[in-house]
Design a protein around this motif. Sequence first.
Motif, PDB file in Angstrom:
ATOM      1  N   PHE A 234     -16.685 -29.679  45.846  1.00  0.00           N
ATOM      2  CA  PHE A 234     -17.644 -28.615  46.138  1.00  0.00           C
ATOM      3  C   PHE A 234     -17.629 -27.513  45.085  1.00  0.00           C
ATOM      4  CE2 PHE A 234     -18.426 -30.088  50.482  1.00  0.00           C
ATOM      5  CZ  PHE A 234     -19.766 -29.759  50.607  1.00  0.00           C
ATOM      6  N   ARG A 235     -16.501 -27.345  44.405  1.00  0.00           N
ATOM      7  CA  ARG A 235     -16.456 -26.315  43.352  1.00  0.00           C
ATOM      8  C   ARG A 235     -16.538 -26.946  41.965  1.00  0.00           C
ATOM      9  NH1 ARG A 235     -11.737 -25.841  40.839  1.00  0.00           N
ATOM     10  NH2 ARG A 235      -9.924 -26.927  41.648  1.00  0.00           N
ATOM     11  N   PHE A 236     -17.024 -28.172  41.926  1.00  0.00           N
ATOM     12  CA  PHE A 236     -17.145 -28.961  40.699  1.00  0.00           C
ATOM     13  C   PHE A 236     -18.125 -28.288  39.732  1.00  0.00           C
ATOM     14  CE2 PHE A 236     -19.426 -32.485  38.644  1.00  0.00           C
ATOM     15  CZ  PHE A 236     -18.382 -33.098  38.009  1.00  0.00           C
ATOM     16  N   PHE A 237     -17.747 -28.180  38.452  1.00  0.00           N
ATOM     17  CA  PHE A 237     -18.610 -27.487  37.510  1.00  0.00           C
ATOM     18  C   PHE A 237     -18.571 -28.102  36.097  1.00  0.00           C
ATOM     19  CE2 PHE A 237     -18.930 -24.321  34.116  1.00  0.00           C
ATOM     20  CZ  PHE A 237     -20.219 -23.856  34.319  1.00  0.00           C
ATOM     21  N   ASP A 238     -17.353 -28.323  35.575  1.00  0.00           N
ATOM     22  CA  ASP A 238     -17.198 -28.598  34.147  1.00  0.00           C
ATOM     23  C   ASP A 238     -17.887 -29.866  33.677  1.00  0.00           C
ATOM     24  OD1 ASP A 238     -15.310 -29.728  35.807  1.00  0.00           O
ATOM     25  OD2 ASP A 238     -13.659 -28.588  34.940  1.00  0.00           O
ATOM     26  N   LEU A 239     -17.796 -30.971  34.439  1.00  0.00           N
ATOM     27  CA  LEU A 239     -18.435 -32.212  33.996  1.00  0.00           C
ATOM     28  C   LEU A 239     -19.956 -32.059  33.937  1.00  0.00           C
ATOM     29  CD1 LEU A 239     -16.419 -35.101  35.705  1.00  0.00           C
ATOM     30  CD2 LEU A 239     -16.380 -34.371  33.334  1.00  0.00           C
ATOM     31  N   VAL A 240     -20.532 -31.344  34.906  1.00  0.00           N
ATOM     32  CA  VAL A 240     -21.983 -31.104  34.894  1.00  0.00           C
ATOM     33  C   VAL A 240     -22.369 -30.294  33.662  1.00  0.00           C
ATOM     34  CG1 VAL A 240     -23.878 -29.958  36.085  1.00  0.00           C
ATOM     35  CG2 VAL A 240     -22.193 -31.239  37.390  1.00  0.00           C
ATOM     36  N   TYR A 241     -21.581 -29.270  33.381  1.00  0.00           N
ATOM     37  CA  TYR A 241     -21.876 -28.398  32.239  1.00  0.00           C
ATOM     38  C   TYR A 241     -21.828 -29.172  30.924  1.00  0.00           C
ATOM     39  CZ  TYR A 241     -21.623 -24.393  29.104  1.00  0.00           C
ATOM     40  OH  TYR A 241     -21.867 -23.471  28.110  1.00  0.00           O
ATOM     41  N   VAL A 242     -20.847 -30.076  30.795  1.00  0.00           N
ATOM     42  CA  VAL A 242     -20.661 -30.793  29.532  1.00  0.00           C
ATOM     43  C   VAL A 242     -21.614 -31.979  29.406  1.00  0.00           C
ATOM     44  CG1 VAL A 242     -19.017 -32.126  28.161  1.00  0.00           C
ATOM     45  CG2 VAL A 242     -18.255 -30.084  29.352  1.00  0.00           C
ATOM     46  N   ILE A 243     -21.815 -32.738  30.485  1.00  0.00           N
ATOM     47  CA  ILE A 243     -22.565 -33.997  30.381  1.00  0.00           C
ATOM     48  C   ILE A 243     -24.078 -33.769  30.425  1.00  0.00           C
ATOM     49  CG2 ILE A 243     -23.016 -36.219  31.494  1.00  0.00           C
ATOM     50  CD1 ILE A 243     -20.139 -36.265  32.409  1.00  0.00           C
ATOM     51  N   THR A 244     -24.578 -33.014  31.395  1.00  0.00           N
ATOM     52  CA  THR A 244     -26.042 -32.886  31.553  1.00  0.00           C
ATOM     53  C   THR A 244     -26.547 -31.450  31.447  1.00  0.00           C
ATOM     54  OG1 THR A 244     -25.899 -32.648  33.947  1.00  0.00           O
ATOM     55  CG2 THR A 244     -26.049 -34.902  33.081  1.00  0.00           C
ATOM     56  N   GLU A 245     -25.656 -30.483  31.524  1.00  0.00           N
ATOM     57  CA  GLU A 245     -26.050 -29.062  31.533  1.00  0.00           C
ATOM     58  C   GLU A 245     -27.057 -28.773  32.642  1.00  0.00           C
ATOM     59  OE1 GLU A 245     -27.313 -27.853  27.679  1.00  0.00           O
ATOM     60  OE2 GLU A 245     -25.520 -28.598  26.678  1.00  0.00           O
ATOM     61  N   GLY A 246     -26.891 -29.483  33.754  1.00  0.00           N
ATOM     62  CA  GLY A 246     -27.755 -29.249  34.916  1.00  0.00           C
ATOM     63  C   GLY A 246     -29.046 -30.031  34.903  1.00  0.00           C
ATOM     64  N   GLY A 247     -29.386 -30.668  33.805  1.00  0.00           N
ATOM     65  CA  GLY A 247     -30.655 -31.379  33.682  1.00  0.00           C
ATOM     66  C   GLY A 247     -30.552 -32.839  34.035  1.00  0.00           C
ATOM     67  N   PRO A 248     -31.630 -33.590  33.879  1.00  0.00           N
ATOM     68  CA  PRO A 248     -32.964 -33.093  33.474  1.00  0.00           C
ATOM     69  C   PRO A 248     -33.627 -32.302  34.606  1.00  0.00           C
ATOM     70  CG  PRO A 248     -33.029 -35.424  34.059  1.00  0.00           C
ATOM     71  CD  PRO A 248     -31.596 -35.035  34.106  1.00  0.00           C
ATOM     72  N   GLY A 249     -34.351 -31.273  34.239  1.00  0.00           N
ATOM     73  CA  GLY A 249     -34.909 -30.377  35.254  1.00  0.00           C
ATOM     74  C   GLY A 249     -33.774 -29.709  36.010  1.00  0.00           C
ATOM     75  N   TYR A 250     -33.799 -29.853  37.348  1.00  0.00           N
ATOM     76  CA  TYR A 250     -32.719 -29.327  38.182  1.00  0.00           C
ATOM     77  C   TYR A 250     -31.971 -30.453  38.889  1.00  0.00           C
ATOM     78  CZ  TYR A 250     -35.499 -25.109  37.541  1.00  0.00           C
ATOM     79  OH  TYR A 250     -36.202 -24.080  36.991  1.00  0.00           O
ATOM     80  N   SER A 251     -32.129 -31.675  38.397  1.00  0.00           N
ATOM     81  CA  SER A 251     -31.653 -32.838  39.158  1.00  0.00           C
ATOM     82  C   SER A 251     -30.139 -32.895  39.307  1.00  0.00           C
ATOM     83  CB  SER A 251     -32.155 -34.127  38.502  1.00  0.00           C
ATOM     84  OG  SER A 251     -31.660 -34.223  37.180  1.00  0.00           O
ATOM     85  N   THR A 252     -29.390 -32.257  38.411  1.00  0.00           N
ATOM     86  CA  THR A 252     -27.920 -32.271  38.549  1.00  0.00           C
ATOM     87  C   THR A 252     -27.355 -30.857  38.696  1.00  0.00           C
ATOM     88  OG1 THR A 252     -27.648 -32.257  36.143  1.00  0.00           O
ATOM     89  CG2 THR A 252     -27.674 -34.410  37.226  1.00  0.00           C
ATOM     90  N   GLN A 253     -28.213 -29.927  39.060  1.00  0.00           N
ATOM     91  CA  GLN A 253     -27.721 -28.553  39.249  1.00  0.00           C
ATOM     92  C   GLN A 253     -27.102 -28.421  40.634  1.00  0.00           C
ATOM     93  OE1 GLN A 253     -29.940 -25.083  38.486  1.00  0.00           O
ATOM     94  NE2 GLN A 253     -30.336 -25.551  36.341  1.00  0.00           N
ATOM     95  N   ILE A 254     -25.804 -28.638  40.696  1.00  0.00           N
ATOM     96  CA  ILE A 254     -25.096 -28.417  41.950  1.00  0.00           C
ATOM     97  C   ILE A 254     -24.864 -26.916  42.136  1.00  0.00           C
ATOM     98  CG2 ILE A 254     -24.029 -30.704  41.944  1.00  0.00           C
ATOM     99  CD1 ILE A 254     -21.554 -29.445  40.792  1.00  0.00           C
ATOM    100  N   VAL A 255     -24.430 -26.529  43.326  1.00  0.00           N
ATOM    101  CA  VAL A 255     -24.362 -25.101  43.666  1.00  0.00           C
ATOM    102  C   VAL A 255     -23.465 -24.297  42.711  1.00  0.00           C
ATOM    103  CG1 VAL A 255     -23.698 -23.439  45.447  1.00  0.00           C
ATOM    104  CG2 VAL A 255     -24.957 -25.499  46.066  1.00  0.00           C
ATOM    105  N   PRO A 256     -22.233 -24.765  42.374  1.00  0.00           N
ATOM    106  CA  PRO A 256     -21.417 -23.956  41.436  1.00  0.00           C
ATOM    107  C   PRO A 256     -22.107 -23.737  40.093  1.00  0.00           C
ATOM    108  CG  PRO A 256     -20.057 -25.582  42.527  1.00  0.00           C
ATOM    109  CD  PRO A 256     -21.472 -25.902  42.894  1.00  0.00           C
ATOM    110  N   PHE A 257     -22.839 -24.765  39.603  1.00  0.00           N
ATOM    111  CA  PHE A 257     -23.548 -24.595  38.335  1.00  0.00           C
ATOM    112  C   PHE A 257     -24.692 -23.590  38.502  1.00  0.00           C
ATOM    113  CE2 PHE A 257     -26.561 -25.650  35.004  1.00  0.00           C
ATOM    114  CZ  PHE A 257     -25.734 -25.812  33.907  1.00  0.00           C
ATOM    115  N   TYR A 258     -25.362 -23.621  39.650  1.00  0.00           N
ATOM    116  CA  TYR A 258     -26.446 -22.667  39.892  1.00  0.00           C
ATOM    117  C   TYR A 258     -25.897 -21.239  40.010  1.00  0.00           C
ATOM    118  CZ  TYR A 258     -30.656 -20.642  41.922  1.00  0.00           C
ATOM    119  OH  TYR A 258     -31.764 -19.867  42.155  1.00  0.00           O
ATOM    120  N   ILE A 259     -24.706 -21.097  40.588  1.00  0.00           N
ATOM    121  CA  ILE A 259     -24.065 -19.773  40.640  1.00  0.00           C
ATOM    122  C   ILE A 259     -23.803 -19.263  39.221  1.00  0.00           C
ATOM    123  CG2 ILE A 259     -21.939 -18.569  41.308  1.00  0.00           C
ATOM    124  CD1 ILE A 259     -21.809 -20.425  43.733  1.00  0.00           C
ATOM    125  N   TYR A 260     -23.345 -20.167  38.370  1.00  0.00           N
ATOM    126  CA  TYR A 260     -23.115 -19.790  36.963  1.00  0.00           C
ATOM    127  C   TYR A 260     -24.423 -19.346  36.300  1.00  0.00           C
ATOM    128  CZ  TYR A 260     -22.726 -20.716  31.966  1.00  0.00           C
ATOM    129  OH  TYR A 260     -22.818 -20.640  30.597  1.00  0.00           O
TER     130      TYR A 260
END
Length: 300
Positions: A234-260
Amino acid sequence: MIGIRNTWANRVSDRGMLYLFLLPTFILLLFLVIFPLIWSLYLSFCEYSANTANPPVFVGIRNFAFIFQQREVWDRFIVTGKFVAMAVVVEFFLGFFIAMLLNREFYGKGILTTLFILPMMFSPAVIGKFFRFMMDTNWGILNYILGKLFGIPKIAWTTSYEYALPSIVVADVWLWTPFIVLLSLAGLSSVPKYLYEAADVDRASGWFKFRYITLPYVAPILLLAVLFRTMDAFRFFDLVYVITEGGPGYSTQIVPFYIYKLAFSYWHTGRSCALAYILLIIIIALSNIYITYLNRLRRT
């Protein structure tokens, strides 16, 4: 002798000395943990942007009400739920299966166990970089192997709506399945051997031994492993930031990344703090459910 008795150290009682040694730790804890928690809680009730010189303005629960009214926030919670469900379920079953295989005596068991738990020793950011390179559409090794062996055309693993989230799940599974393996092995090694020997004397089947001997012993520690992985996912962030940066669009923007993004891209500091506390409450609620079930399991 009298001089020694009158020294400052001799006038301090043992309890006073104890508090004296604990004081630096308490001060560090106060400034590094407690104060930021209280300050961020206050900011969650304020209109505030950290990139301006304006002081926080108290607005009550307006930030929380605004967050709950936003469709995009609910979309992030749905993405987070999908990620947590996929990652934790796969890691649990795969990790327990590998632990069952490793819980036998065979040549090279120590080396193989070390290799299996090795991934979780690496930094998630480094693992994210590796997977980003391996899953690159044009020159990643994954597409190269699939193309050479099966003739499959190039797949946009990290840049397509269809595969981006599963790609992150694969990276997380590779990174954290060893954690489940490690805890499962600890649980399996605690099962008394004489129970299996008694079951062999009674000619019990393999399923009977697993259902009535192995599972009751390892269930509490498995539940504990799922609890830790759920909280961490639930507090996962780093892999999303490095691999997709939340994209494409908002498809991988989980809540911790959106908080960032709220805090450091849009500079809505108050709203980001409010969303962070909503996420914290959800994690605490889920943890309490797990712990209640764990205590019930231990009693039975």
